[in-house]
Design a protein around this motif. Structure first.
Motif, mmCIF file in Angstrom:
data_model
loop_
_atom_site.group_PDB
_atom_site.id
_atom_site.type_symbol
_atom_site.label_atom_id
_atom_site.label_comp_id
_atom_site.label_asym_id
_atom_site.label_seq_id
_atom_site.Cartn_x
_atom_site.Cartn_y
_atom_site.Cartn_z
ATOM 1 N N GLY A 90 -1.826 5.793 13.741
ATOM 2 C CA GLY A 90 -0.755 6.287 14.615
ATOM 3 C C GLY A 90 0.304 5.238 14.922
ATOM 4 O O GLY A 90 1.505 5.529 14.933
ATOM 5 N N HIS A 91 -0.138 4.014 15.164
ATOM 6 C CA HIS A 91 0.821 2.947 15.479
ATOM 7 C C HIS A 91 1.640 2.571 14.249
ATOM 8 O O HIS A 91 2.795 2.159 14.360
ATOM 9 N N LYS A 92 1.086 2.735 13.058
ATOM 10 C CA LYS A 92 1.825 2.446 11.819
ATOM 11 C C LYS A 92 2.902 3.513 11.582
ATOM 12 O O LYS A 92 4.020 3.197 11.178
ATOM 13 N N GLY A 99 3.414 4.528 4.479
ATOM 14 C CA GLY A 99 2.402 4.205 3.471
ATOM 15 C C GLY A 99 1.178 3.553 4.094
ATOM 16 O O GLY A 99 0.031 3.887 3.751
ATOM 17 N N MET A 100 1.395 2.617 5.000
ATOM 18 C CA MET A 100 0.265 1.974 5.682
ATOM 19 C C MET A 100 -0.474 2.973 6.566
ATOM 20 O O MET A 100 -1.699 2.918 6.693
ATOM 21 N N GLY A 101 0.274 3.882 7.178
ATOM 22 C CA GLY A 101 -0.367 4.914 8.001
ATOM 23 C C GLY A 101 -1.292 5.790 7.183
ATOM 24 O O GLY A 101 -2.420 6.108 7.608
ATOM 25 N N ILE A 102 -0.863 6.204 5.995
ATOM 26 C CA ILE A 102 -1.713 7.018 5.119
ATOM 27 C C ILE A 102 -2.929 6.225 4.660
ATOM 28 O O ILE A 102 -4.054 6.739 4.614
ATOM 29 N N LEU A 103 -2.725 4.933 4.351
ATOM 30 C CA LEU A 103 -3.854 4.082 3.950
ATOM 31 C C LEU A 103 -4.870 3.955 5.091
ATOM 32 O O LEU A 103 -6.080 3.974 4.858
ATOM 33 N N TYR A 104 -4.385 3.849 6.339
ATOM 34 C CA TYR A 104 -5.295 3.765 7.484
ATOM 35 C C TYR A 104 -6.097 5.058 7.651
ATOM 36 O O TYR A 104 -7.244 5.027 8.080
ATOM 37 N N ILE A 105 -5.474 6.219 7.334
ATOM 38 C CA ILE A 105 -6.195 7.491 7.449
ATOM 39 C C ILE A 105 -7.390 7.513 6.491
ATOM 40 O O ILE A 105 -8.502 7.876 6.872
ATOM 41 N N PHE A 106 -7.174 7.103 5.257
ATOM 42 C CA PHE A 106 -8.240 7.176 4.248
ATOM 43 C C PHE A 106 -9.270 6.052 4.361
ATOM 44 O O PHE A 106 -10.382 6.196 3.864
ATOM 45 N N THR A 107 -8.924 4.950 5.003
ATOM 46 C CA THR A 107 -9.873 3.824 5.095
ATOM 47 C C THR A 107 -10.311 3.560 6.531
ATOM 48 O O THR A 107 -10.967 2.551 6.788
ATOM 49 N N PHE A 108 -9.973 4.471 7.450
ATOM 50 C CA PHE A 108 -10.311 4.313 8.871
ATOM 51 C C PHE A 108 -9.887 2.938 9.406
ATOM 52 O O PHE A 108 -10.697 2.182 9.934
ATOM 53 N N GLY A 109 -8.612 2.647 9.233
ATOM 54 C CA GLY A 109 -8.058 1.393 9.756
ATOM 55 C C GLY A 109 -8.470 0.195 8.946
ATOM 56 O O GLY A 109 -8.755 -0.861 9.510
ATOM 57 N N LEU A 110 -8.475 0.346 7.628
ATOM 58 C CA LEU A 110 -8.915 -0.731 6.718
ATOM 59 C C LEU A 110 -10.296 -1.239 7.118
ATOM 60 O O LEU A 110 -10.541 -2.437 7.222
ATOM 61 N N PHE A 111 -11.188 -0.266 7.384
ATOM 62 C CA PHE A 111 -12.596 -0.533 7.730
ATOM 63 C C PHE A 111 -12.747 -1.350 9.012
ATOM 64 O O PHE A 111 -13.686 -2.120 9.162
ATOM 65 N N GLY A 112 -11.794 -1.184 9.920
ATOM 66 C CA GLY A 112 -11.861 -1.859 11.227
ATOM 67 C C GLY A 112 -11.219 -3.232 11.251
ATOM 68 O O GLY A 112 -10.814 -3.706 12.307
#
Length: 132
Positions: A90-92, A99-112
């Protein structure tokens, strides 16, 4: 004061050096024999520190950011979105980094790990900032 003839036959007014006692010209400020200053400089103002006036009417604004279409973001809104929707990016999305927001959706925040890094980055930003 003494008067002394020089080599050309003209008379020169003389005085004695206060340091070495040698005869020197009356107008001399520095003794040519010992190198000591025997009189004050006649014009002290030329050696004084000059007054410097700076008239700066610079009213710069960040015109480049406005021309590109960037808008100021608020640090506290980004932090609130990080708390509520951090793993979903959301913050992205708020900062315009889709693009970073979509990546965070699929990786749950780059795995924390990305979430922890983003928390530190958001807290270190000024209250109003332009996202990069």
């Amino acid at each position: 004061m003494n008067v002394q003839n020089n080599n050309m036959g003209t008379q020169i007014e003389t005085k004695f050096c206060k340091e070495c006692g040698q005869k020197i010209a009356k107008k001399a400020v520095i003794c040519p024999h010992c190198g000591c200053q025997v009189e004050e400089m006649a014009n002290q103002t030329s050696f004084a520190t000059p007054n410097i006036v700076i008239n700066n009417s610079n009213q710069n604004t960040n015109q480049i950011a406005a021309a590109v279409g960037l808008h100021k973001k608020n640090k506290w809104i980004a932090l609130l979105l990080w708390l509520l929707l951090g793993a979903m990016g959301g913050h992205k999305f708020y900062e315009g980094k889709i693009g970073m927001g979509i990546l965070y959706i699929f990786t749950f925040g780059l795995f924390g790990i990305g979430l922890l890094v983003d928390l530190i980055v958001i807290l270190c930003k000024p209250v109003h900032y332009y996202p990069r």
